[in-house]
Design a protein around this motif. Structure first.
Motif, PDB file in Angstrom:
ATOM      1  N   ARG A 104       0.842  -1.206   0.000  1.00  0.00           N
ATOM      2  CA  ARG A 104       0.000   0.000   0.000  1.00  0.00           C
ATOM      3  C   ARG A 104       0.875   1.253   0.000  1.00  0.00           C
ATOM      4  NH1 ARG A 104      -5.309  -0.454   1.951  1.00  0.00           N
ATOM      5  NH2 ARG A 104      -5.834  -2.618   2.364  1.00  0.00           N
ATOM      6  N   VAL A 105       0.451   2.269  -0.728  1.00  0.00           N
ATOM      7  CA  VAL A 105       1.222   3.514  -0.753  1.00  0.00           C
ATOM      8  C   VAL A 105       1.304   4.161   0.636  1.00  0.00           C
ATOM      9  CG1 VAL A 105       0.825   4.044  -3.192  1.00  0.00           C
ATOM     10  CG2 VAL A 105      -0.808   4.843  -1.490  1.00  0.00           C
ATOM     11  N   SER A 106       0.355   3.828   1.504  1.00  0.00           N
ATOM     12  CA  SER A 106       0.338   4.445   2.847  1.00  0.00           C
ATOM     13  C   SER A 106       1.122   3.631   3.892  1.00  0.00           C
ATOM     14  CB  SER A 106      -1.112   4.565   3.332  1.00  0.00           C
ATOM     15  OG  SER A 106      -1.665   3.261   3.502  1.00  0.00           O
ATOM     16  N   ASN A 107       1.655   2.477   3.497  1.00  0.00           N
ATOM     17  CA  ASN A 107       2.286   1.591   4.492  1.00  0.00           C
ATOM     18  C   ASN A 107       3.755   1.977   4.683  1.00  0.00           C
ATOM     19  OD1 ASN A 107       3.154  -0.464   6.146  1.00  0.00           O
ATOM     20  ND2 ASN A 107       2.089  -2.089   5.022  1.00  0.00           N
ATOM     21  N   GLU A 108       3.952   3.063   5.426  1.00  0.00           N
ATOM     22  CA  GLU A 108       5.292   3.643   5.570  1.00  0.00           C
ATOM     23  C   GLU A 108       6.303   2.662   6.192  1.00  0.00           C
ATOM     24  OE1 GLU A 108       7.727   6.217   4.295  1.00  0.00           O
ATOM     25  OE2 GLU A 108       5.605   6.470   3.896  1.00  0.00           O
ATOM     26  N   PRO A 109       5.945   1.952   7.287  1.00  0.00           N
ATOM     27  CA  PRO A 109       6.936   1.015   7.856  1.00  0.00           C
ATOM     28  C   PRO A 109       7.413  -0.018   6.836  1.00  0.00           C
ATOM     29  CG  PRO A 109       5.133   1.341   9.405  1.00  0.00           C
ATOM     30  CD  PRO A 109       4.723   2.015   8.130  1.00  0.00           C
ATOM     31  N   LEU A 111       7.262   0.186   3.509  1.00  0.00           N
ATOM     32  CA  LEU A 111       7.984   0.849   2.416  1.00  0.00           C
ATOM     33  C   LEU A 111       9.428   1.128   2.832  1.00  0.00           C
ATOM     34  CD1 LEU A 111       5.202   3.316   1.232  1.00  0.00           C
ATOM     35  CD2 LEU A 111       6.263   1.532  -0.167  1.00  0.00           C
ATOM     36  N   GLN A 112       9.600   1.606   4.055  1.00  0.00           N
ATOM     37  CA  GLN A 112      10.957   1.904   4.557  1.00  0.00           C
ATOM     38  C   GLN A 112      11.792   0.635   4.630  1.00  0.00           C
ATOM     39  OE1 GLN A 112      12.287   4.860   5.729  1.00  0.00           O
ATOM     40  NE2 GLN A 112      10.507   6.117   5.320  1.00  0.00           N
ATOM     41  N   GLU A 121      11.465   0.128  -6.801  1.00  0.00           N
ATOM     42  CA  GLU A 121      10.099   0.271  -7.301  1.00  0.00           C
ATOM     43  C   GLU A 121      10.066   0.109  -8.816  1.00  0.00           C
ATOM     44  OE1 GLU A 121       7.992   3.655  -5.854  1.00  0.00           O
ATOM     45  OE2 GLU A 121       6.208   3.186  -7.012  1.00  0.00           O
ATOM     46  N   ARG A 124       3.224   0.841 -10.382  1.00  0.00           N
ATOM     47  CA  ARG A 124       2.102   1.060  -9.460  1.00  0.00           C
ATOM     48  C   ARG A 124       0.870   0.367  -9.997  1.00  0.00           C
ATOM     49  NH1 ARG A 124       1.661   6.213  -5.720  1.00  0.00           N
ATOM     50  NH2 ARG A 124       3.844   6.552  -5.341  1.00  0.00           N
ATOM     51  N   GLU A 136      -7.019   2.279  -2.629  1.00  0.00           N
ATOM     52  CA  GLU A 136      -5.659   2.779  -2.451  1.00  0.00           C
ATOM     53  C   GLU A 136      -4.737   2.106  -3.464  1.00  0.00           C
ATOM     54  OE1 GLU A 136      -4.333   2.164   1.548  1.00  0.00           O
ATOM     55  OE2 GLU A 136      -2.407   3.145   1.178  1.00  0.00           O
ATOM     56  N   ARG A 139       2.222   0.049  -4.618  1.00  0.00           N
ATOM     57  CA  ARG A 139       3.527   0.225  -5.240  1.00  0.00           C
ATOM     58  C   ARG A 139       4.119  -1.168  -5.415  1.00  0.00           C
ATOM     59  NH1 ARG A 139       6.461   5.021  -1.916  1.00  0.00           N
ATOM     60  NH2 ARG A 139       8.126   4.541  -3.388  1.00  0.00           N
TER      61      ARG A 139
END
Ligand SMILES: CC(C)(COP(=O)(O)OP(=O)(O)OC[C@H]1O[C@@H](n2cnc3c(N)ncnc32)[C@H](O)[C@@H]1OP(=O)(O)O)[C@@H](O)C(=O)NCCC(=O)NCCS
Length: 151
Positions: A104-109, A111-112, A121, A124, A136, A139
């Motif tokens: 998910r584009v909002s899943n910061e942990p 993604l990091q 990447e 999308r 949503e 990526r």
């Protein structure tokens, strides 16, 4: 801390983690199906014989897709997710040269974590996931596993 292959006996523990860790958890039947499939590789991470996380990959020819990875919320933020990701990637069959995943584009942990481990990447998918406000994007990431194993 120990990584081992998951079996159907781990189903209850994995379902508990799945339902605690994800806002939109898989249906129980999907998790069960994954544990039954021969072309999927499932791993659990144990701490003092207790399962604190799991990772599930689909493996086809020389490619794998990380379908799911989760650490129980009470154990998150202590390096266990990184350990689980690293150890499970290194435990994949040596014929696997590329690993893909969607997040998910909002899943910061997540993604990091993926960026830090060298995932790149590659695209999308629009409106891929259900979300609190509609849909949503996902990526899509790729890892050169052969290079990863040599680093
Ligand atoms: C994603 C997940 C597996 C990470 O596990 P974790 O044990 O919490 O992560 P770690 O403690 O190993 O942290 C590894 C890296 O992730 C990133 N990270 C972890 N928590 C973070 C947070 N709250 N915010 C931003 N980055 C974070 C950081 O880059 C961290 O490295 P650092 O500590 O050197 O900065 C875990 O958060 C989880 O289970 N989330 C719910 C399920 C999920 O979203 N799975 C991914 C689906 S694609």
């Amino acid at each position: 801390m120990k990584l081992r292959s998951a079996t159907l006996k781990d189903y209850d523990d994995l379902l508990f983690i799945e339902e605690q860790a994800h806002l939109y958890p898989w249906p129980a039947s999907t998790l069960y199906w994954c544990l039954e499939q021969a072309h999927l590789r499932s791993f659990v991470l144990e701490q003092a014989r207790e399962i604190i996380g799991f990772a599930i990959y689909e493996c086809v020819l020389d490619e794998a897709t990380l379908l799911n990875i989760a650490i129980i919320p009470t154990a998150q933020g202590h390096g266990h997710g990184r350990r689980l990701l690293r150890d499970s990637l290194l435990a994949l069959d040596s014929s696997i040269v590329r690993v893909f995943l969607e997040v998910r584009v909002s899943n910061e942990p997540a993604l990091q974590l993926y960026a830090a481990e060298g995932f790149v990447e590659i695209g999308r998918r629009k409106n891929y996931y259900p979300a609190l406000a509609g849909r949503e994007d996902a990526r899509v990431f790729e890892l050169d596993l052969a290079a990863y194993c040599q680093r």
